[in-house]
Each structure stands twice: as C-alpha cells, then as structure tokens.
Design a protein around this motif. Sequence first.
Motif, PDB file in Angstrom:
ATOM      1  N   UNK A 212       0.830  -1.207   0.000  1.00 37.80           N
ATOM      2  CA  UNK A 212       0.000   0.000   0.000  1.00 37.80           C
ATOM      3  C   UNK A 212       0.863   1.256   0.000  1.00 37.80           C
ATOM      4  N   UNK A 213       1.961   1.203   0.760  1.00 41.03           N
ATOM      5  CA  UNK A 213       2.888   2.338   0.751  1.00 41.03           C
ATOM      6  C   UNK A 213       3.436   2.580  -0.653  1.00 41.03           C
ATOM      7  N   UNK A 214       3.813   1.487  -1.325  1.00 41.37           N
ATOM      8  CA  UNK A 214       4.361   1.607  -2.673  1.00 41.37           C
ATOM      9  C   UNK A 214       3.322   2.184  -3.634  1.00 41.37           C
ATOM     10  N   UNK A 215       2.088   1.704  -3.524  1.00 43.79           N
ATOM     11  CA  UNK A 215       1.004   2.215  -4.370  1.00 43.79           C
ATOM     12  C   UNK A 215       0.873   3.723  -4.221  1.00 43.79           C
ATOM     13  N   UNK A 216       0.860   4.174  -2.959  1.00 44.08           N
ATOM     14  CA  UNK A 216       0.651   5.594  -2.705  1.00 44.08           C
ATOM     15  C   UNK A 216       1.832   6.411  -3.218  1.00 44.08           C
ATOM     16  N   UNK A 217       3.045   5.903  -3.013  1.00 42.56           N
ATOM     17  CA  UNK A 217       4.189   6.682  -3.509  1.00 42.56           C
ATOM     18  C   UNK A 217       4.231   6.674  -5.033  1.00 42.56           C
ATOM     19  N   UNK A 218       3.790   5.588  -5.641  1.00 36.48           N
ATOM     20  CA  UNK A 218       3.769   5.529  -7.109  1.00 36.48           C
ATOM     21  C   UNK A 218       2.636   6.367  -7.699  1.00 36.48           C
ATOM     22  N   UNK A 219       1.606   6.627  -6.903  1.00 37.50           N
ATOM     23  CA  UNK A 219       0.537   7.532  -7.353  1.00 37.50           C
ATOM     24  C   UNK A 219       0.972   8.991  -7.197  1.00 37.50           C
ATOM     25  N   UNK A 220       1.715   9.280  -6.129  1.00 35.06           N
ATOM     26  CA  UNK A 220       2.100  10.677  -5.850  1.00 35.06           C
ATOM     27  C   UNK A 220       3.275  11.125  -6.725  1.00 35.06           C
ATOM     28  N   UNK A 221       4.188  10.221  -7.024  1.00 41.12           N
ATOM     29  CA  UNK A 221       5.392  10.571  -7.786  1.00 41.12           C
ATOM     30  C   UNK A 221       5.075  11.234  -9.135  1.00 41.12           C
ATOM     31  N   UNK A 222       4.186  10.664  -9.967  1.00 41.73           N
ATOM     32  CA  UNK A 222       3.902  11.347 -11.248  1.00 41.73           C
ATOM     33  C   UNK A 222       3.260  12.719 -11.058  1.00 41.73           C
ATOM     34  N   UNK A 223       2.538  12.890  -9.956  1.00 35.02           N
ATOM     35  CA  UNK A 223       1.960  14.211  -9.665  1.00 35.02           C
ATOM     36  C   UNK A 223       3.079  15.205  -9.385  1.00 35.02           C
ATOM     37  N   UNK A 224       4.095  14.764  -8.633  1.00 27.88           N
ATOM     38  CA  UNK A 224       5.268  15.605  -8.384  1.00 27.88           C
ATOM     39  C   UNK A 224       5.992  15.905  -9.698  1.00 27.88           C
ATOM     40  N   UNK A 225       6.164  14.866 -10.512  1.00 25.08           N
ATOM     41  CA  UNK A 225       6.930  15.020 -11.755  1.00 25.08           C
ATOM     42  C   UNK A 225       6.274  16.031 -12.681  1.00 25.08           C
ATOM     43  N   UNK A 226       4.940  15.950 -12.814  1.00 24.19           N
ATOM     44  CA  UNK A 226       4.254  16.854 -13.731  1.00 24.19           C
ATOM     45  C   UNK A 226       4.167  18.265 -13.148  1.00 24.19           C
ATOM     46  N   UNK A 227       4.453  18.391 -11.844  1.00 23.05           N
ATOM     47  CA  UNK A 227       4.473  19.712 -11.210  1.00 23.05           C
ATOM     48  C   UNK A 227       5.860  20.342 -11.261  1.00 23.05           C
ATOM     49  N   UNK A 228       6.801  19.653 -11.912  1.00 22.46           N
ATOM     50  CA  UNK A 228       8.114  20.254 -12.153  1.00 22.46           C
ATOM     51  C   UNK A 228       9.231  19.781 -11.245  1.00 22.46           C
ATOM     52  N   UNK A 229       9.022  18.692 -10.521  1.00 18.73           N
ATOM     53  CA  UNK A 229      10.054  18.211  -9.591  1.00 18.73           C
ATOM     54  C   UNK A 229      11.382  17.948 -10.315  1.00 18.73           C
ATOM     55  N   UNK A 230      12.484  18.374  -9.675  1.00 16.90           N
ATOM     56  CA  UNK A 230      13.814  18.164 -10.257  1.00 16.90           C
ATOM     57  C   UNK A 230      14.564  17.003  -9.623  1.00 16.90           C
ATOM     58  N   UNK A 231      14.360  16.789  -8.332  1.00 12.16           N
ATOM     59  CA  UNK A 231      15.130  15.776  -7.608  1.00 12.16           C
ATOM     60  C   UNK A 231      14.211  14.974  -6.696  1.00 12.16           C
ATOM     61  N   UNK A 232      14.395  13.673  -6.725  1.00 11.38           N
ATOM     62  CA  UNK A 232      13.563  12.796  -5.903  1.00 11.38           C
ATOM     63  C   UNK A 232      14.449  12.041  -4.924  1.00 11.38           C
ATOM     64  N   UNK A 233      14.156  12.209  -3.643  1.00  3.23           N
ATOM     65  CA  UNK A 233      14.859  11.489  -2.589  1.00  3.23           C
ATOM     66  C   UNK A 233      13.953  10.336  -2.184  1.00  3.23           C
ATOM     67  N   UNK A 234      14.423   9.098  -2.365  1.00  2.00           N
ATOM     68  CA  UNK A 234      13.536   7.957  -2.089  1.00  2.00           C
ATOM     69  C   UNK A 234      14.345   6.679  -1.904  1.00  2.00           C
ATOM     70  N   UNK A 235      13.639   5.636  -1.529  1.00  6.66           N
ATOM     71  CA  UNK A 235      14.273   4.331  -1.353  1.00  6.66           C
ATOM     72  C   UNK A 235      14.556   3.745  -2.728  1.00  6.66           C
ATOM     73  N   UNK A 236      15.824   3.745  -3.111  1.00  6.77           N
ATOM     74  CA  UNK A 236      16.213   3.348  -4.469  1.00  6.77           C
ATOM     75  C   UNK A 236      15.944   1.858  -4.721  1.00  6.77           C
ATOM     76  N   UNK A 237      15.705   1.106  -3.643  1.00  5.55           N
ATOM     77  CA  UNK A 237      15.392  -0.315  -3.829  1.00  5.55           C
ATOM     78  C   UNK A 237      13.908  -0.535  -4.152  1.00  5.55           C
ATOM     79  N   UNK A 238      13.126   0.527  -4.142  1.00  5.07           N
ATOM     80  CA  UNK A 238      11.748   0.439  -4.633  1.00  5.07           C
ATOM     81  C   UNK A 238      11.815   0.482  -6.166  1.00  5.07           C
ATOM     82  N   UNK A 239      12.044  -0.688  -6.727  1.00  8.20           N
ATOM     83  CA  UNK A 239      12.423  -0.791  -8.135  1.00  8.20           C
ATOM     84  C   UNK A 239      11.349  -0.240  -9.072  1.00  8.20           C
TER      85      UNK A 239
END
Lengths: 263, 263
Positions: A212-239
């Motif tokens: 569920x955590x992964x689902x929510x972060x994967x839903x929020x990430x594209x929202x950040x990206x389309x809002x102009x995000x330049x850098x993402x700090x995250x668990x790099x093992x979330x492939x």
Amino acid sequence: VLLIADNLRITHRRIAQALKEENPLPIQEMVRCCEKAGADALDINSGPLTKNPRRKMKFLVEAVQAVTALPLFIDTANPVAMAAGLEAADHKAVINGFSLEPHKISAILPLAQTHDVDIIGYLLHADSQVPQNSTEKLNIAVDLFETASKFNLRPDQIIIDPIVPPLVWQQGHLKAIENLEVMQMLPELLGFPVRTIAGLSNLTTGRHHSDKKLLVEQAYLPMLAVSGLDMLLFDIFHHRTLKIAKACDQLTSDKIFSWEMLR
Amino acid sequence: VLLIADNLRITHRRIAQALKEENPLPIQEMVRCCEKAGADALDINSGPLTKNPRRKMKFLVEAVQAVTALPLFIDTANPVAMAAGLEAADHKAVINGFSLEPHKISAILPLAQTHDVDIIGYLLHADSQVPQNSTEKLNIAVDLFETASKFNLRPDQIIIDPIVPPLVWQQGHLKAIENLEVMQMLPELLGFPVRTIAGLSNLTTGRHHSDKKLLVEQAYLPMLAVSGLDMLLFDIFHHRTLKIAKACDQLTSDKIFSWEMLR
C-alpha cells in the motif's frame, strides 16, 4: 528527475553499527547496491552525530567516496558535521539543508558560501513549524532566497524542499496536493527557474502494509513530476517506483519519447 | 475517478465472433470478469455495425444487461446503432460520443436530447482533425458546449474527452502533457465544473513490451487524476493500474485519507 537514494541513513541498524565501529564495509556494500539499483546521487543521512561529529562525518564521506563517484548530499542538522562532510568531499557535495530557523541561517548557510555548493532550503517557518497553506509556503520560499542572497548565494544554488507531509498528519493528503500547486507557482512567483526536491518516503511514514505504501508513492510521484520536480529522494530499492520515475521523465521531457529508455 | 472497462470491444476476436453468432455467453463472461475486476461502468465498443446495426446493438445491450446492473457507455459512430442501444438500455446509458463533425452534430447529438442522457464530447475539429495546441482545444470545448446547448442539453450532461494521443504520434507525449493543462483550464474558462474522461490505452497504442506500456500508463494516470479527471476508460484487467487509480482517488479526495480503501 535526479534520483537520490535515501538508503544510507543512520536509522538503518547496520549503518548505525558500522558508523559506531568505523567499519566502512557495510556502508560501502550499501553504496554499491544503491549505485547498481540506479541511483544518480546518494544522500548521507548521518543524524546529528553528537559524539565526534568531525571524525564520524569524515569517516562516512571517505568510506562512500572510496567506492563511488556519485554526487553526495550531506544530510545532517549538525553544522560541525556538515563542515567536515563538505571538507572531506572530493567533489562538490550538496547541503541538505537549511531553513529560516536562526541557527540554521547562522551556522549552515555560510557553509554553502564558503564551499560554493548547492543547498536545499526547507519550506518551514523560523520556529520550525510547518506552514499552514500555500501562501505561507510561497512567502517562506521568497524569504529563503532573500536570506541566501545575503550570504552571496545565487538563486541557482538553492533547491526548494516543500516538505512532503506524512499522510498520518491531519489532512496530510490535502497538504501533499497543496505542495504540488506551490511547486508549480514558484517559478512564476520568483521569475526564475526554481529547482525542487521531494522526500517521497515521508508521505507513507508509519505502520502500513508495504504494498500500500508503494502504491501511494507511485501515485504521488507522477503528480510531483508533472508539477516540475527536479530531484527525488527515495528508497532506491523500490524498483518499480524507480521505473515509474523514468517513465515520468520520458513523458515530461522536451525530447522525443523513447521506449528504449524505459527499463 | 469512475473506472470504465474498455474491454468489451469488437476488436477482441471472441467478442466479434460472439456478436456475429449472436451468442451472448462469451460477452457475458467478459462482463462478469470486468465487474469482478472492479469496473464501475462498461463501455460497449461495437464498432460501426454496418450490417443490422439496430438488431446487433439491441442484442449486445440486452446480453450485457442480463448479467450486470453497471452503467453502460454506448460507444459507436453509427447513429442507428446508438439509437438502438439507448432504447434497449434499462437505465440511462452514456453516449460515447459526439464531436463538431457535422454528421455527429446532426445525428448523434439529438439522441442525447431525446433520451435525456449524458454524452461525451471529443476535442476534435469539425473536419475530425486533432487540434494542434491548447488554445484550439479550449476553443473546441467552448464550441461543444454551445452546440450542445442548441439541442437543449445542460452543461452537466457533457463529458469532455481531450483525446489521449498515442505516444507514437509526433510529439505525442508533449500533446499528452498539454491535455493536462487543458483539463485544468476548462472549469476556469467555462465558469462551471467540467467533467472529463480519458481513454488511457490510447497512449500506448502500438507494438511495445506490455510491461513498458503499463509503466507509461501508470505514470500518466496520476497526472490525469491530479488534473481533475472524472472518468477513466481503460483495460480493467490491468490490476495495478486500477490500484493506482484508487490511490489517486484517496490522494485527491477532500475526505480523510483511508489506507483501508486501498486494496
């Protein structure tokens, strides 16, 4: 989006133990895994390092640099540790970070000037409280740039972190969506491109099922990206989150869409 | 976001064969699977039905209704088939759809008035060409509402489909991002809430690895959701895409975030 691994953190027991024993091997193993997983940069989250901050941070940075050339973000609230990290870094590291809190302005911000490095500015009030709405956040952003300019920092040295709210906060998700609007408004308000960073795992802090955590972060990430995000700090093992970040890059790029760039 | 299954389509060989033989069983099996997978509504994409359009569409709608009470979207360019579908429907179906093409205005739009149903309006020029930029798209949206009002349709009966561009089109991804801006601007421009729908699978039309297609649709979906999307037409068997849609719903809701609502 620059992908910054948040995995090298003192809250991981093995990393804490390695730092205590000054054993570089577990740290270097983690660094190699992060690089192999696809990290573009590494955040060294050492915590406050109350004991021997200079020695411990020097050890950390040197251990990391011995096995990677990836850019480093030095992530500590301790100015002595921060100075030691910047000194030990072979290449320019990024300061993570400062805010309008007086002791951050007086102790952390000058280090960006001395070392001529980039620095992350948190959208927090001077009393370290989280702002209540977009207007407060935008005002704080203006204050961060103004304060930085007093230390002769250029606007392009500042990276704004709107602070991703945990969903467990009251109305956390509304604040998370509000951050997107703030990110979109920043360049228009300030009149120049404003780089932004977000710590994705903050969103799902707490005890929840990991899928569920992964689902929510994967839903929020594209929202950040389309809002102009330049850098993402995250668990790099979330492939899969990483793969979605790459897909977002392709969708929001000015260049030709490349299916080959998707892994 | 209302989740509309696009699986019941004539381009599926088994559905085409069932329609040809007027055998309801394969169609009903598909309908049950769509409902079980989590569809909120079903799109009946019959194609043009050049032979026996009345009889064939009546058969289709009756076959579907025999096993489900889900809302139906009647998806055909053939006005005779459309009329038959609306007549056969037990509950109000949605017309999918009309555009500024003269024959659509004259033959499809009056059916929405007669049956007092909702109707999807495509952002396409009168010559069926895809508009070149946001301004053209917004002008077309205004024209769609004005044209519909001449047939005494209320604004809340219209659902705007900005037409998700295939990424294989030249600058397809730029047009996909442009659609998000159009969706965000519509309510402001028109002065009332504007419902929107998007056909997600259009984006990844063509021969690509299926996991890459899923990645791209899962990256684009949250961008649509945060831009105000009301209805999503997609392959309901893309289970993770559905779960991400649910997570987007939670993030963009005015209500309290519920981890329990995530499946």
